[in-house]
Design a protein around this motif. Structure first.
Motif, PDB file in Angstrom:
ATOM      1  N   GLY A  88     -53.619 -24.341   7.123  1.00 36.86           N
ATOM      2  CA  GLY A  88     -53.332 -23.068   6.480  1.00 36.86           C
ATOM      3  C   GLY A  88     -51.851 -22.776   6.324  1.00 36.86           C
ATOM      4  N   LEU A  89     -51.010 -23.773   6.552  1.00 39.41           N
ATOM      5  CA  LEU A  89     -49.566 -23.564   6.475  1.00 39.41           C
ATOM      6  C   LEU A  89     -49.011 -23.740   5.068  1.00 39.41           C
ATOM      7  CD1 LEU A  89     -48.718 -25.429   9.761  1.00 39.41           C
ATOM      8  CD2 LEU A  89     -48.419 -22.979   9.353  1.00 39.41           C
ATOM      9  N   LEU A  90     -49.654 -24.566   4.256  1.00 43.54           N
ATOM     10  CA  LEU A  90     -49.223 -24.813   2.884  1.00 43.54           C
ATOM     11  C   LEU A  90     -50.375 -24.596   1.924  1.00 43.54           C
ATOM     12  CD1 LEU A  90     -47.242 -28.216   3.094  1.00 43.54           C
ATOM     13  CD2 LEU A  90     -46.295 -25.907   3.070  1.00 43.54           C
ATOM     14  N   SER A  91     -50.041 -24.236   0.696  1.00 48.48           N
ATOM     15  CA  SER A  91     -51.012 -24.266  -0.397  1.00 48.48           C
ATOM     16  C   SER A  91     -50.456 -25.223  -1.439  1.00 48.48           C
ATOM     17  CB  SER A  91     -51.234 -22.868  -0.978  1.00 48.48           C
ATOM     18  OG  SER A  91     -50.027 -22.353  -1.476  1.00 48.48           O
ATOM     19  N   SER A  92     -51.313 -25.669  -2.346  1.00 48.60           N
ATOM     20  CA  SER A  92     -50.862 -26.635  -3.338  1.00 48.60           C
ATOM     21  C   SER A  92     -51.498 -26.337  -4.684  1.00 48.60           C
ATOM     22  CB  SER A  92     -51.211 -28.056  -2.894  1.00 48.60           C
ATOM     23  OG  SER A  92     -52.604 -28.203  -2.761  1.00 48.60           O
ATOM     24  N   GLU A  93     -50.820 -26.820  -5.719  1.00 47.47           N
ATOM     25  CA  GLU A  93     -51.299 -26.647  -7.083  1.00 47.47           C
ATOM     26  C   GLU A  93     -50.916 -27.889  -7.879  1.00 47.47           C
ATOM     27  OE1 GLU A  93     -50.579 -23.576 -10.795  1.00 47.47           O
ATOM     28  OE2 GLU A  93     -49.776 -23.104  -8.832  1.00 47.47           O
ATOM     29  N   ARG A  94     -51.879 -28.435  -8.598  1.00 51.83           N
ATOM     30  CA  ARG A  94     -51.606 -29.606  -9.436  1.00 51.83           C
ATOM     31  C   ARG A  94     -51.105 -29.127 -10.794  1.00 51.83           C
ATOM     32  NH1 ARG A  94     -52.341 -34.771  -9.381  1.00 51.83           N
ATOM     33  NH2 ARG A  94     -53.657 -34.761  -7.544  1.00 51.83           N
ATOM     34  N   ARG A  95     -50.012 -29.741 -11.233  1.00 56.13           N
ATOM     35  CA  ARG A  95     -49.458 -29.487 -12.570  1.00 56.13           C
ATOM     36  C   ARG A  95     -49.218 -30.835 -13.217  1.00 56.13           C
ATOM     37  NH1 ARG A  95     -44.847 -25.402 -10.554  1.00 56.13           N
ATOM     38  NH2 ARG A  95     -46.237 -23.908  -9.544  1.00 56.13           N
ATOM     39  N   GLY A  96     -50.071 -31.173 -14.128  1.00 52.36           N
ATOM     40  CA  GLY A  96     -49.984 -32.495 -14.745  1.00 52.36           C
ATOM     41  C   GLY A  96     -50.281 -33.559 -13.714  1.00 52.36           C
ATOM     42  N   THR A  97     -49.346 -34.483 -13.523  1.00 55.11           N
ATOM     43  CA  THR A  97     -49.572 -35.559 -12.557  1.00 55.11           C
ATOM     44  C   THR A  97     -48.994 -35.250 -11.181  1.00 55.11           C
ATOM     45  OG1 THR A  97     -47.546 -36.670 -13.256  1.00 55.11           O
ATOM     46  CG2 THR A  97     -49.585 -37.338 -14.347  1.00 55.11           C
ATOM     47  N   TRP A  98     -48.265 -34.129 -11.046  1.00 61.83           N
ATOM     48  CA  TRP A  98     -47.616 -33.805  -9.777  1.00 61.83           C
ATOM     49  C   TRP A  98     -48.317 -32.660  -9.069  1.00 61.83           C
ATOM     50  CZ3 TRP A  98     -44.742 -37.490  -8.187  1.00 61.83           C
ATOM     51  CH2 TRP A  98     -44.022 -38.277  -9.087  1.00 61.83           C
ATOM     52  N   VAL A  99     -48.177 -32.643  -7.762  1.00 63.61           N
ATOM     53  CA  VAL A  99     -48.698 -31.555  -6.945  1.00 63.61           C
ATOM     54  C   VAL A  99     -47.508 -30.788  -6.380  1.00 63.61           C
ATOM     55  CG1 VAL A  99     -50.092 -30.938  -4.935  1.00 63.61           C
ATOM     56  CG2 VAL A  99     -50.770 -32.872  -6.374  1.00 63.61           C
ATOM     57  N   TYR A 100     -47.575 -29.471  -6.491  1.00 67.84           N
ATOM     58  CA  TYR A 100     -46.519 -28.594  -5.972  1.00 67.84           C
ATOM     59  C   TYR A 100     -47.040 -27.876  -4.737  1.00 67.84           C
ATOM     60  CZ  TYR A 100     -43.835 -29.423 -10.169  1.00 67.84           C
ATOM     61  OH  TYR A 100     -43.120 -30.028 -11.163  1.00 67.84           O
ATOM     62  N   TYR A 101     -46.193 -27.774  -3.726  1.00 66.94           N
ATOM     63  CA  TYR A 101     -46.558 -27.159  -2.454  1.00 66.94           C
ATOM     64  C   TYR A 101     -45.714 -25.923  -2.213  1.00 66.94           C
ATOM     65  CZ  TYR A 101     -49.135 -31.378  -1.505  1.00 66.94           C
ATOM     66  OH  TYR A 101     -50.032 -32.400  -1.586  1.00 66.94           O
ATOM     67  N   ARG A 102     -46.312 -24.936  -1.562  1.00 69.58           N
ATOM     68  CA  ARG A 102     -45.578 -23.751  -1.130  1.00 69.58           C
ATOM     69  C   ARG A 102     -46.107 -23.310   0.224  1.00 69.58           C
ATOM     70  NH1 ARG A 102     -47.598 -23.408  -5.281  1.00 69.58           N
ATOM     71  NH2 ARG A 102     -49.632 -22.574  -5.637  1.00 69.58           N
ATOM     72  N   VAL A 103     -45.227 -22.682   0.995  1.00 73.34           N
ATOM     73  CA  VAL A 103     -45.591 -22.180   2.316  1.00 73.34           C
ATOM     74  C   VAL A 103     -46.498 -20.969   2.131  1.00 73.34           C
ATOM     75  CG1 VAL A 103     -44.683 -21.078   4.397  1.00 73.34           C
ATOM     76  CG2 VAL A 103     -43.502 -23.043   3.413  1.00 73.34           C
ATOM     77  N   GLU A 104     -47.530 -20.871   2.952  1.00 76.60           N
ATOM     78  CA  GLU A 104     -48.394 -19.693   2.962  1.00 76.60           C
ATOM     79  C   GLU A 104     -47.675 -18.593   3.732  1.00 76.60           C
ATOM     80  OE1 GLU A 104     -51.154 -18.638   1.636  1.00 76.60           O
ATOM     81  OE2 GLU A 104     -51.531 -20.491   0.539  1.00 76.60           O
TER      82      GLU A 104
END
Length: 119
Positions: A88-104
């Motif tokens: 539960g520390l990070l969330s992620s989102e796929r954009r095209g071929t890459w995955v982006y992470y952000r702190v929750e």
């Protein structure tokens, strides 16, 4: 292209650590288990570095392509990022071929509250 979430859904408010500071009240069994999972995820040096890279990245999110240089193979980076998401520390989102992470933010705020010994 549409954005799609990968991994686990975002941390629900009731799943975020909502514990009082350690010095002010005893942790419930559920809060202790949830918080221990977060500390366990952060207890690995590679995970801690990845978490730090995401947290300190400009804009508050980081592409996996920008943070994978932590001295381990790409599959190992993916494994560690998955563990941080599961805790539960990070969330992620796929954009095209890459995955982006952000702190929750709720998870980080909860850990900070828990460790606030001045209360």
């Amino acid at each position: 292209m549409s954005n799609s979430r990968v991994g686990l859904p975002p941390v629900e408010p009731e799943a975020a650590p909502c514990c009082p500071p350690l010095a002010s009240a005893e942790l419930s069994e559920a809060d202790a288990a949830r918080t221990a999972a977060m500390f366990k995820a952060l207890g690995d040096p590679v995970r801690l570095r990845l978490f730090s890279k995401v947290a300190s990245h400009p804009g508050g999110e980081a592409c996996v392509c920008d943070i994978q240089d932590v001295g381990v193979s790409q599959p190992t980076v993916s494994h560690h990022l998955k563990k941080l998401r599961e805790a539960g520390l990070l969330s992620s989102e796929r954009r095209g071929t890459w995955v982006y992470y952000r702190v929750e933010p709720a998870a980080l705020a909860g850990l900070a509250r828990l460790l606030d010994l001045d209360r």
